[in-house]
Design a protein around this motif. Structure first.
Motif, PDB file in Angstrom:
ATOM      1  N   GLN A 167      43.395 -24.792 -15.338  1.00 37.06           N
ATOM      2  CA  GLN A 167      44.125 -24.167 -14.229  1.00 37.06           C
ATOM      3  C   GLN A 167      44.285 -22.697 -14.569  1.00 37.06           C
ATOM      4  N   VAL A 168      44.380 -21.703 -13.511  1.00 38.26           N
ATOM      5  CA  VAL A 168      44.549 -20.480 -13.545  1.00 38.26           C
ATOM      6  C   VAL A 168      45.784 -19.867 -12.883  1.00 38.26           C
ATOM      7  N   ARG A 169      46.651 -19.275 -13.476  1.00 37.63           N
ATOM      8  CA  ARG A 169      48.048 -19.091 -12.911  1.00 37.63           C
ATOM      9  C   ARG A 169      47.999 -17.474 -12.948  1.00 37.63           C
ATOM     10  N   ILE A 170      48.660 -16.633 -12.112  1.00 34.33           N
ATOM     11  CA  ILE A 170      48.876 -15.348 -12.153  1.00 34.33           C
ATOM     12  C   ILE A 170      50.420 -15.050 -11.943  1.00 34.33           C
ATOM     13  N   VAL A 171      50.860 -14.195 -12.888  1.00 34.36           N
ATOM     14  CA  VAL A 171      52.175 -13.679 -12.892  1.00 34.36           C
ATOM     15  C   VAL A 171      52.344 -11.989 -12.722  1.00 34.36           C
ATOM     16  N   TYR A 172      52.829 -11.679 -11.571  1.00 38.31           N
ATOM     17  CA  TYR A 172      52.878 -10.101 -11.306  1.00 38.31           C
ATOM     18  C   TYR A 172      54.231  -9.861 -10.374  1.00 38.31           C
ATOM     19  N   ASN A 173      54.497  -8.643 -10.216  1.00 34.49           N
ATOM     20  CA  ASN A 173      55.655  -8.099  -9.503  1.00 34.49           C
ATOM     21  C   ASN A 173      55.186  -7.982  -8.140  1.00 34.49           C
ATOM     22  N   GLN A 174      55.440  -8.546  -7.255  1.00 44.09           N
ATOM     23  CA  GLN A 174      55.230  -8.242  -5.973  1.00 44.09           C
ATOM     24  C   GLN A 174      56.321  -7.224  -5.355  1.00 44.09           C
ATOM     25  N   PHE A 175      55.587  -6.279  -4.532  1.00 47.24           N
ATOM     26  CA  PHE A 175      56.420  -5.010  -4.170  1.00 47.24           C
ATOM     27  C   PHE A 175      57.068  -5.644  -2.779  1.00 47.24           C
ATOM     28  N   LYS A 176      58.410  -5.208  -2.771  1.00 43.81           N
ATOM     29  CA  LYS A 176      59.215  -5.390  -1.621  1.00 43.81           C
ATOM     30  C   LYS A 176      59.651  -3.971  -1.194  1.00 43.81           C
ATOM     31  N   ASN A 177      60.416  -3.385  -2.073  1.00 42.66           N
ATOM     32  CA  ASN A 177      60.662  -2.028  -1.662  1.00 42.66           C
ATOM     33  C   ASN A 177      60.743  -1.090  -2.904  1.00 42.66           C
ATOM     34  N   ALA A 178      61.124   0.242  -2.860  1.00 44.13           N
ATOM     35  CA  ALA A 178      61.157   0.877  -4.092  1.00 44.13           C
ATOM     36  C   ALA A 178      62.230   0.240  -5.127  1.00 44.13           C
ATOM     37  N   ALA A 179      63.163  -0.218  -4.852  1.00 47.10           N
ATOM     38  CA  ALA A 179      64.216  -0.693  -5.850  1.00 47.10           C
ATOM     39  C   ALA A 179      64.145  -2.215  -6.041  1.00 47.10           C
ATOM     40  N   THR A 180      63.302  -2.935  -5.274  1.00 43.62           N
ATOM     41  CA  THR A 180      63.318  -4.430  -5.509  1.00 43.62           C
ATOM     42  C   THR A 180      61.684  -5.032  -5.882  1.00 43.62           C
ATOM     43  N   GLN A 181      61.659  -5.704  -7.003  1.00 49.30           N
ATOM     44  CA  GLN A 181      60.242  -6.149  -7.222  1.00 49.30           C
ATOM     45  C   GLN A 181      60.544  -7.691  -7.513  1.00 49.30           C
ATOM     46  N   ILE A 182      59.694  -8.437  -6.895  1.00 47.72           N
ATOM     47  CA  ILE A 182      59.874  -9.901  -7.071  1.00 47.72           C
ATOM     48  C   ILE A 182      58.680 -10.542  -8.023  1.00 47.72           C
ATOM     49  N   VAL A 183      59.192 -11.147  -8.873  1.00 51.77           N
ATOM     50  CA  VAL A 183      58.403 -11.758  -9.994  1.00 51.77           C
ATOM     51  C   VAL A 183      57.739 -12.988  -9.315  1.00 51.77           C
ATOM     52  N   MET A 184      56.378 -13.144  -9.209  1.00 47.45           N
ATOM     53  CA  MET A 184      55.541 -14.025  -8.629  1.00 47.45           C
ATOM     54  C   MET A 184      54.798 -15.004  -9.651  1.00 47.45           C
ATOM     55  N   ASP A 185      54.857 -16.030  -9.538  1.00 48.64           N
ATOM     56  CA  ASP A 185      54.090 -17.033 -10.392  1.00 48.64           C
ATOM     57  C   ASP A 185      53.230 -17.851  -9.264  1.00 48.64           C
ATOM     58  N   GLU A 186      51.884 -17.345  -9.232  1.00 52.19           N
ATOM     59  CA  GLU A 186      51.035 -18.081  -8.185  1.00 52.19           C
ATOM     60  C   GLU A 186      49.961 -18.809  -9.065  1.00 52.19           C
ATOM     61  N   GLN A 187      49.592 -20.105  -8.312  1.00 51.69           N
ATOM     62  CA  GLN A 187      48.402 -20.729  -8.730  1.00 51.69           C
ATOM     63  C   GLN A 187      47.041 -20.094  -8.241  1.00 51.69           C
ATOM     64  N   TYR A 188      46.487 -19.836  -9.046  1.00 47.39           N
ATOM     65  CA  TYR A 188      45.115 -19.240  -8.576  1.00 47.39           C
ATOM     66  C   TYR A 188      43.863 -20.037  -8.473  1.00 47.39           C
ATOM     67  N   LEU A 189      43.692 -20.936  -9.419  1.00 45.66           N
ATOM     68  CA  LEU A 189      42.499 -21.929  -9.504  1.00 45.66           C
ATOM     69  C   LEU A 189      43.289 -23.257  -9.803  1.00 45.66           C
ATOM     70  N   PRO A 190      42.920 -24.523  -9.549  1.00 44.91           N
ATOM     71  CA  PRO A 190      42.040 -24.580  -8.485  1.00 44.91           C
ATOM     72  C   PRO A 190      42.823 -24.148  -6.871  1.00 44.91           C
ATOM     73  N   VAL A 191      41.973 -23.918  -6.009  1.00 44.96           N
ATOM     74  CA  VAL A 191      42.388 -23.448  -4.893  1.00 44.96           C
ATOM     75  C   VAL A 191      43.025 -24.865  -4.227  1.00 44.96           C
ATOM     76  N   GLN A 192      44.078 -24.443  -3.738  1.00 42.85           N
ATOM     77  CA  GLN A 192      44.971 -25.607  -2.744  1.00 42.85           C
ATOM     78  C   GLN A 192      44.565 -25.508  -1.194  1.00 42.85           C
ATOM     79  N   ILE A 193      43.653 -26.545  -0.802  1.00 43.10           N
ATOM     80  CA  ILE A 193      43.151 -26.614   0.319  1.00 43.10           C
ATOM     81  C   ILE A 193      44.490 -26.990   1.269  1.00 43.10           C
ATOM     82  N   GLN A 194      44.472 -26.419   2.316  1.00 43.00           N
ATOM     83  CA  GLN A 194      45.744 -26.981   3.233  1.00 43.00           C
ATOM     84  C   GLN A 194      45.426 -27.634   3.935  1.00 43.00           C
TER      85      GLN A 194
END
Length: 290
Positions: A167-194
Motif C-alpha cells: 500500500q502507498v499513502r500520501i500525506v500533504y497539505n491541501q491548499f484552501k486559502n492563504a491562512a488555511t491548509q488541510i492535512v490530507m491522508d490519501e491512499q495512492y495505491l492500490p487504486v480504488q476503482i469506483q
C-alpha cells in the motif's frame, strides 16, 4: 546610560528583523499567486480525469484495472510525506510531521513494516529517526515540474506492482486559502476503482468504446496517478507559501508592536535620566547658595 544603550540596540535589532519578515512576506505573496494559479488550473483536469475513470470503471470488475487495483493484505507500507525544504512557515511542517508520526506509530502497532519517501528536507530530517527512509526526493522542489514528478510516480508504481509495497499513502497539505491548509491522508495505491452507480444522465447514453473499456481503464490509471501526485505537490507548494506569508505577516505585526513598546520604554528611561540630571543640578546650585 548603559540601560538606554541596550534599549536603543534592541530597537535597532527589532527594526532589522521587521524589515526581513516584511520582505519575506512580500516574496511569499508573489510566489503564492503563481502557485495558487497552478493548482487551481490543474484541479478541474484532475477531477475530470478521475470522473472519467469512475464512469468507465463503474460497469467493470474491481480487477479490471490490472495489478494496480489489486487489494492485498498490508504488510509493507510506503508513506509519501510532503513537506518543505525551508522553515518559517508556521505550523505547515509540524502538522504533517505530527500526522506522519501518528501513521507510523499505528502501523508499527499493527506489525506493518513502514518505509518513508520524503519530499522535503524538513520531513526527512525528523522522520528518518522514526522510520526507514526509502528515498529522499527533496530536490524535487528545486525544479517542480510534471516530468520530474512523473518519474517518481512511475518508480512508486513499479515498486507496488513488484510487491515491494502492499500500500502507498500520501500525506500533504491541501491548499484552501492563504491562512488555511488541510492535512490530507490519501491512499495512492492500490487504486480504488469506483463501482457506485453513475449519474442517470451519463448512464442513459450508450457509448461505443474503442478500444475496450478495460484497455481505457488500464491506460488511464497511470496517468491519473501521475496527475494525483502532481496535484498533491502543487497543493503543498501553494499551502507552503500561504502559510509562510501568514506567519511573516504576524511576525511583522509582533515586531512592530514590540518596537513601539521599546520606543516608549526608551523615552521613559531617557526622560527619567534627564529629570535626575536636572534634580542634581538644582540640588548642587542650592548647596552652593547655602
Amino acid at each position: 546610560m548603559a540601560n538606554l544603550k541596550e534599549i536603543r540596540s534592541r530597537i535597532t535589532s527589532v527594526g532589522s528583523t521587521m524589515q526581513i519578515t516584511s520582505a519575506m512576506k512580500m516574496v511569499s505573496a508573489a510566489k503564492l499567486k503563481r502557485a495558487q494559479d497552478a493548482v487551481t488550473q490543474l484541479r478541474p483536469y484532475a477531477n475530470k480525469l478521475r470522473d472519467i475513470l469512475s464512469n468507465i470503471s463503474s460497469t467493470l470488475d474491481a480487477s479490471a484495472g490490472g495489478e494496480l487495483t489489486v487489494q492485498r493484505e498490508v504488510k509493507k507500507l510506503l508513506l509519501v510525506v510532503v513537506t518543505s525544504n525551508r522553515g518559517l512557515a508556521g505550523a505547515f511542517n509540524s502538522n504533517i510531521i505530527k500526522k506522519a508520526n501518528a501513521i507510523i506509530s499505528e502501523s508499527k502497532d499493527r506489525g506493518i513494516d513502514i518505509s518513508v519517501l520524503s519530499i522535503g528536507k524538513k520531513g526527512h530530517d525528523l522522520l528518518r529517526k522514526q522510520a526507514t527512509v526509502y528515498k529522499n526526493s527533496s530536490s524535487i522542489w528545486d525544479n517542480l515540474s510534471f516530468d520530474e514528478i512523473a518519474l517518481i510516480s512511475e518508480e512508486i508504481t513499479e515498486k507496488f506492482a513488484s510487491g515491494e509495497f502492499d500500500q502507498v499513502r500520501i500525506v500533504y497539505n491541501q491548499f484552501k486559502n492563504a491562512a488555511t491548509q488541510i492535512v490530507m491522508d490519501e491512499q495512492y495505491l492500490p487504486v480504488q476503482i469506483q463501482t457506485e452507480n453513475v449519474e442517470s444522465t451519463s448512464s442513459s447514453v450508450d457509448y461505443i468504446f474503442e478500444p475496450s473499456k478495460e484497455k481505457i481503464v488500464t491506460d488511464l490509471i497511470p496517468q491519473t496517478l501521475k496527475t494525483q501526485l502532481y496535484k498533491a505537490l502543487l497543493d503543498s507548494n501553494a499551502a507552503e507559501h500561504g502559510a509562510r506569508m501568514t506567519a511573516m505577516h504576524k511576525a511583522t505585526d509582533n515586531a512592530d508592536a514590540l518596537r513601539k513598546e521599546l520606543v516608549l520604554q526608551y523615552n521613559k528611561e531617557r526622560q527619567a535620566a534627564i529629570t535626575n540630571e536636572i534634580l542634581e543640578i538644582v540640588g548642587g546650585a542650592e548647596a552652593l547658595d547655602a
